[in-house]
Structure formats: structure tokens, C-alpha cells
Design a protein around this motif. Structure first.
Motif, PDB file in Angstrom:
ATOM      1  N   GLY A 189       0.811  -1.212   0.000  1.00  0.00           N
ATOM      2  CA  GLY A 189       0.000   0.000   0.000  1.00  0.00           C
ATOM      3  C   GLY A 189       0.842   1.260   0.000  1.00  0.00           C
ATOM      4  N   VAL A 190       2.156   1.117  -0.211  1.00  0.00           N
ATOM      5  CA  VAL A 190       3.069   2.257  -0.247  1.00  0.00           C
ATOM      6  C   VAL A 190       3.590   2.404  -1.677  1.00  0.00           C
ATOM      7  N   ALA A 191       3.412   3.590  -2.232  1.00  0.00           N
ATOM      8  CA  ALA A 191       3.904   3.873  -3.585  1.00  0.00           C
ATOM      9  C   ALA A 191       5.311   4.453  -3.481  1.00  0.00           C
ATOM     10  N   ALA A 192       6.297   3.660  -3.826  1.00  0.00           N
ATOM     11  CA  ALA A 192       7.685   4.114  -3.780  1.00  0.00           C
ATOM     12  C   ALA A 192       7.897   5.250  -4.765  1.00  0.00           C
ATOM     13  N   THR A 193       8.848   6.120  -4.460  1.00  0.00           N
ATOM     14  CA  THR A 193       9.169   7.225  -5.351  1.00  0.00           C
ATOM     15  C   THR A 193      10.337   6.900  -6.274  1.00  0.00           C
ATOM     16  N   ASP A 194      11.046   5.814  -5.990  1.00  0.00           N
ATOM     17  CA  ASP A 194      12.193   5.424  -6.808  1.00  0.00           C
ATOM     18  C   ASP A 194      12.486   3.951  -6.578  1.00  0.00           C
ATOM     19  N   CYS A 195      13.125   3.346  -7.561  1.00  0.00           N
ATOM     20  CA  CYS A 195      13.554   1.954  -7.454  1.00  0.00           C
ATOM     21  C   CYS A 195      14.838   1.798  -8.250  1.00  0.00           C
ATOM     22  N   LEU A 196      15.877   1.308  -7.575  1.00  0.00           N
ATOM     23  CA  LEU A 196      17.132   0.986  -8.248  1.00  0.00           C
ATOM     24  C   LEU A 196      17.233  -0.518  -8.395  1.00  0.00           C
ATOM     25  N   VAL A 197      17.485  -0.947  -9.609  1.00  0.00           N
ATOM     26  CA  VAL A 197      17.720  -2.360  -9.871  1.00  0.00           C
ATOM     27  C   VAL A 197      19.229  -2.528  -9.913  1.00  0.00           C
ATOM     28  N   ASP A 198      19.785  -3.278  -8.942  1.00  0.00           N
ATOM     29  CA  ASP A 198      21.232  -3.477  -8.866  1.00  0.00           C
ATOM     30  C   ASP A 198      21.718  -4.133 -10.153  1.00  0.00           C
ATOM     31  N   ASP A 199      22.925  -3.767 -10.572  1.00  0.00           N
ATOM     32  CA  ASP A 199      23.475  -4.263 -11.826  1.00  0.00           C
ATOM     33  C   ASP A 199      23.486  -5.786 -11.908  1.00  0.00           C
ATOM     34  N   ASP A 200      23.804  -6.441 -10.790  1.00  0.00           N
ATOM     35  CA  ASP A 200      23.814  -7.905 -10.826  1.00  0.00           C
ATOM     36  C   ASP A 200      22.400  -8.469 -10.606  1.00  0.00           C
ATOM     37  N   ASP A 208      20.340  -8.894  -8.211  1.00  0.00           N
ATOM     38  CA  ASP A 208      19.878  -9.703  -7.089  1.00  0.00           C
ATOM     39  C   ASP A 208      19.369  -8.817  -5.957  1.00  0.00           C
ATOM     40  N   ARG A 209      19.354  -7.493  -6.180  1.00  0.00           N
ATOM     41  CA  ARG A 209      18.945  -6.570  -5.128  1.00  0.00           C
ATOM     42  C   ARG A 209      18.150  -5.415  -5.722  1.00  0.00           C
ATOM     43  N   LEU A 210      17.049  -5.099  -5.062  1.00  0.00           N
ATOM     44  CA  LEU A 210      16.238  -3.939  -5.426  1.00  0.00           C
ATOM     45  C   LEU A 210      16.235  -2.972  -4.261  1.00  0.00           C
ATOM     46  N   THR A 211      16.395  -1.702  -4.558  1.00  0.00           N
ATOM     47  CA  THR A 211      16.351  -0.676  -3.522  1.00  0.00           C
ATOM     48  C   THR A 211      15.217   0.278  -3.855  1.00  0.00           C
ATOM     49  N   PHE A 212      14.262   0.372  -2.936  1.00  0.00           N
ATOM     50  CA  PHE A 212      13.115   1.263  -3.106  1.00  0.00           C
ATOM     51  C   PHE A 212      13.283   2.468  -2.194  1.00  0.00           C
ATOM     52  N   VAL A 213      12.901   3.644  -2.684  1.00  0.00           N
ATOM     53  CA  VAL A 213      12.797   4.835  -1.850  1.00  0.00           C
ATOM     54  C   VAL A 213      11.319   5.036  -1.586  1.00  0.00           C
ATOM     55  N   VAL A 214      10.955   5.030  -0.303  1.00  0.00           N
ATOM     56  CA  VAL A 214       9.548   5.193   0.083  1.00  0.00           C
ATOM     57  C   VAL A 214       9.353   6.587   0.679  1.00  0.00           C
ATOM     58  N   PRO A 215       8.148   7.141   0.562  1.00  0.00           N
ATOM     59  CA  PRO A 215       7.912   8.488   1.092  1.00  0.00           C
ATOM     60  C   PRO A 215       8.173   8.568   2.593  1.00  0.00           C
ATOM     61  N   PRO A 216       8.562   9.764   3.060  1.00  0.00           N
ATOM     62  CA  PRO A 216       8.792   9.942   4.503  1.00  0.00           C
ATOM     63  C   PRO A 216       7.566   9.527   5.311  1.00  0.00           C
ATOM     64  N   GLY A 217       7.825   8.815   6.406  1.00  0.00           N
ATOM     65  CA  GLY A 217       6.752   8.397   7.302  1.00  0.00           C
ATOM     66  C   GLY A 217       6.061   7.100   6.926  1.00  0.00           C
ATOM     67  N   THR A 218       6.503   6.446   5.836  1.00  0.00           N
ATOM     68  CA  THR A 218       5.835   5.210   5.394  1.00  0.00           C
ATOM     69  C   THR A 218       6.704   3.968   5.548  1.00  0.00           C
ATOM     70  N   GLY A 234      31.607  -2.501  -0.971  1.00  0.00           N
ATOM     71  CA  GLY A 234      31.200  -1.114  -1.171  1.00  0.00           C
ATOM     72  C   GLY A 234      29.801  -0.928  -1.736  1.00  0.00           C
ATOM     73  N   ARG A 235      28.992  -1.979  -1.675  1.00  0.00           N
ATOM     74  CA  ARG A 235      27.663  -1.921  -2.296  1.00  0.00           C
ATOM     75  C   ARG A 235      26.728  -0.915  -1.622  1.00  0.00           C
ATOM     76  N   ASN A 236      26.742  -0.852  -0.291  1.00  0.00           N
ATOM     77  CA  ASN A 236      25.810   0.048   0.400  1.00  0.00           C
ATOM     78  C   ASN A 236      26.097   1.513   0.094  1.00  0.00           C
ATOM     79  N   ILE A 237      27.353   1.903   0.193  1.00  0.00           N
ATOM     80  CA  ILE A 237      27.664   3.306  -0.069  1.00  0.00           C
ATOM     81  C   ILE A 237      27.489   3.638  -1.550  1.00  0.00           C
ATOM     82  N   ALA A 238      27.719   2.677  -2.423  1.00  0.00           N
ATOM     83  CA  ALA A 238      27.515   2.920  -3.858  1.00  0.00           C
ATOM     84  C   ALA A 238      26.037   3.210  -4.136  1.00  0.00           C
ATOM     85  N   ILE A 239      25.156   2.460  -3.503  1.00  0.00           N
ATOM     86  CA  ILE A 239      23.716   2.707  -3.695  1.00  0.00           C
ATOM     87  C   ILE A 239      23.327   4.040  -3.082  1.00  0.00           C
TER      88      ILE A 239
END
Length: 141
Positions: free
Chosen positions: A21-32, A34-44, A119-124
Motif C-alpha cells: 500500500g506504499v507507492a515508492a518514489t524510486d527503485c534501483l535495480v542493482d546491476d547484478d 539480485d537486489r532492489l532498492t526502493f525509496v519510500v515516502p517519509p513516514g511510510t 562497497g555496495r551500500n555506499i555505492a547505492i
């Protein structure tokens, strides 16, 4: 700042929204991929994670990928701190010159967490900071 999303990223955002029920504002698909990173709105963040991490676990099983969530923020300093979580970030200072650099004061014991394996976390965090606030670099202090 306008963020361009690929069709694949938009599909993943729709799946996150369907599950949480949360609409992310961004999604990064890691080059390999195997990992997706979503940016969710503040407070969600809590709603996106779900009770006991239920939503994240369900998505990971459904997609076969590791899911990371970053809480959006109104200021670049707060955003950088959120992008480096769960590392303890005490302070973030933004320096504008030829390049824009965010200096993040991270607890000594959490530097490894902030950097991540290979260095994956800081790269993202750097990619997200560039996309959302046009920050060229993040340096840990």
C-alpha cells in the motif's frame, strides 16, 4: 529533481504498492540484479516493511531478490543519513563547490555497515543521493 524510471523499475514499484500500500518514489535495480532498492515516502517505512518484516519477506520470496528500503526525506542531509541506514549517522554536512559532497559522520563501529560488502551500500547511497539531490559524492568521516 525529476527521476526517470525504467519500465522494469515501474513494474517493481507497482508490486511494492500492491503488497504494502506504499507507492515508492524510486527503485534501483542493482546491476547484478539480485537486489532492489526502493525509496519510500517519509513516514511510510513501517507500513512498507510490515509487521515483523512481513512485506519485505513476501516480496523477496516472490521476486527472488534482496529488498532494501530507504526512507525519503525533505532535506539532502536527512536523505543521505537515511540512505546509509542502518549505520548510525550523527551528522551530515553538504559542501557545494565544483562538486557537491555530503560528508557523513558515521559511528566508527558502523563504518563497515555504511560501506557494505564490496562497497555496495555506499555505492547505492551515492546513486540515490545523485538522483534525488544532485549530490556528486558521499564521504564518511
Amino acid at each position: 529533481m525529476t527521476i526517470t524510471l525504467s519500465d522494469e523499475a515501474r513494474q517493481y514499484i507497482a508490486l511494492l504498492d500492491e503488497e504494502t500500500g506504499v507507492a515508492a518514489t524510486d527503485c534501483l535495480v542493482d546491476d547484478d540484479e539480485d537486489r532492489l532498492t526502493f525509496v519510500v515516502p517519509p513516514g511510510t517505512m513501517g507500513q512498507a516493511i510490515g509487521p515483523g518484516g512481513k512485506h519485505v519477506k513476501t516480496l523477496e520470496e516472490r521476486l527472488g531478490k534482496h529488498i532494501e528500503l530507504v526512507e525519503g526525506a525533505d532535506t539532502p542531509e536527512d536523505f543521505v543519513a537515511n540512505a546509509l541506514a542502518p549505520a548510525a549517522v550523527y551528522n551530515v554536512t553538504i559542501s557545494n563547490g565544483d562538486t557537491t559532497v555530503a560528508y557523513a559522520e558515521v559511528d566508527h563501529d558502523d563504518r563497515g555497515v555504511a560501506i557494505g560488502t564490496e562497497g555496495r551500500n555506499i555505492a547505492i547511497a551515492r546513486r540515490l543521493a545523485k538522483r534525488h539531490f544532485d549530490i556528486d559524492e558521499i564521504e564518511l568521516t
